[in-house]
Design an enzyme around this catalytic site. Structure first.
Site, short mmCIF file in Angstrom:
data_model
loop_
_atom_site.label_atom_id
_atom_site.label_comp_id
_atom_site.label_asym_id
_atom_site.label_seq_id
_atom_site.Cartn_x
_atom_site.Cartn_y
_atom_site.Cartn_z
N THR A 110 -13.54 10.40 -128.17
CA THR A 110 -12.09 10.89 -127.40
C THR A 110 -11.46 10.40 -127.01
O THR A 110 -10.41 11.18 -126.71
CB THR A 110 -12.70 12.21 -126.83
OG1 THR A 110 -13.35 12.06 -125.62
CG2 THR A 110 -13.73 13.22 -127.67
N ASP B 289 -17.32 2.15 -126.33
CA ASP B 289 -18.53 2.76 -126.51
C ASP B 289 -19.52 2.64 -127.63
O ASP B 289 -19.17 1.41 -128.64
CB ASP B 289 -19.11 3.55 -125.41
CG ASP B 289 -18.57 4.77 -126.18
OD1 ASP B 289 -17.73 5.18 -127.40
OD2 ASP B 289 -18.84 5.79 -125.77
N CYS C 186 -13.41 5.27 -126.85
CA CYS C 186 -15.19 6.34 -127.44
C CYS C 186 -14.92 7.25 -128.47
O CYS C 186 -13.69 6.82 -129.31
CB CYS C 186 -14.97 6.46 -125.29
SG CYS C 186 -14.11 7.92 -125.07
N HIS D 255 7.56 5.84 -120.02
CA HIS D 255 7.85 6.70 -118.60
C HIS D 255 6.57 6.64 -117.96
O HIS D 255 6.68 6.56 -116.67
CB HIS D 255 7.13 8.28 -119.00
CG HIS D 255 8.91 8.21 -120.06
ND1 HIS D 255 9.06 10.13 -120.06
CD2 HIS D 255 9.50 7.98 -120.12
CE1 HIS D 255 10.08 10.30 -119.92
NE2 HIS D 255 10.95 9.02 -120.70
N HIS E 114 11.01 7.36 -112.97
CA HIS E 114 9.86 6.80 -113.82
C HIS E 114 9.07 5.76 -112.38
O HIS E 114 8.29 6.20 -112.42
CB HIS E 114 9.59 6.52 -115.08
CG HIS E 114 10.54 6.98 -115.50
ND1 HIS E 114 9.85 8.63 -116.16
CD2 HIS E 114 11.18 6.55 -116.44
CE1 HIS E 114 10.68 9.04 -116.78
NE2 HIS E 114 11.76 8.48 -117.65
C1 RB5 Z 1 -20.92 9.52 -127.10
O1 RB5 Z 1 -21.43 10.56 -128.06
C2 RB5 Z 1 -18.61 10.56 -126.46
O2 RB5 Z 1 -19.64 11.25 -125.66
C3 RB5 Z 1 -18.00 9.57 -125.64
O3 RB5 Z 1 -17.71 8.03 -126.91
C4 RB5 Z 1 -16.82 9.89 -125.43
O4 RB5 Z 1 -16.40 10.86 -126.66
C5 RB5 Z 1 -16.52 10.62 -123.89
O5 RB5 Z 1 -15.65 10.80 -123.84
#
Ligand code: RB5
Length: 153
Positions: free
Chosen positions: A65, A8, A63, A96, A136
């Site tokens: 996180t 994203d 993204c 695994h 596994h």
């Molecule tokens: C975008 O601001 C953020 O929420 C997205 O990139 C992501 O981290 C969602 O899990």
């Protein structure tokens, strides 16, 4: 083996770095996004995950996180998308869990770390064929069986 990558807006810059630094070892096919304009991560996660399932390929999703991408990608049949954030999780996700997608957070790891762990993820083999890896394989078989049958009457 084909390799896909997607992100994203939050992961766009890191996606570009990964493509640049992993070449020519790994040619990552880019499915977008192609700018830092705000974009919803589920659309990219679904698109990439479908390709991984249909082509038996591997993928990288980036993204902010890694969490949103993994939640969305894991809705697709046959997908084992793992958030990786260090060398150990990159290695274990393959050895695994036979993860076929790595999800990275551009806001919680450095570019250097991301490049390193993505290389580990893409070059580590699933241990399932080995004697110790049989357990596994059995656990993954249980997940597949649940995926097929859980919602059937
Ligand atoms: C975008 O601001 C953020 O929420 C997205 O990139 C992501 O981290 C969602 O899990």
């Amino acid at each position: 083996m084909k390799y896909y990558i997607g992100s994203d807006h939050a992961g766009f810059a890191l996606k570009e770095k990964l493509r640049e630094y992993l070449k020519p070892e790994f040619e990552l096919i880019d499915i977008g996004v192609f700018s830092e304009e705000r974009a919803d991560y589920p659309k990219i996660a679904f698109e990439l995950a479908k390709k991984i399932y249909l082509e038996n390929a591997m993928g990288i999703l980036v993204c902010g996180t890694g969490i949103g991408m993994s939640i969305a990608a894991n809705k697709i049949k046959g997908i084992r998308a793992a958030v990786i954030y260090d060398e150990f999780t990159a290695q274990m996700a393959r050895e695994h869990n036979n993860a076929n997608i790595a999800c990275l957070g551009a806001r919680n790891i450095t570019e250097e770390k991301a490049i390193k762990i993505t290389k580990i993820f893409l070059s580590t083999k699933f241990s399932g064929e080995t004697e110790t890896g049989k357990r596994h394989s059995e656990r993954i078989r249980q997940i597949k069986e649940f995926e097929e049958n859980a919602l059937k009457k």
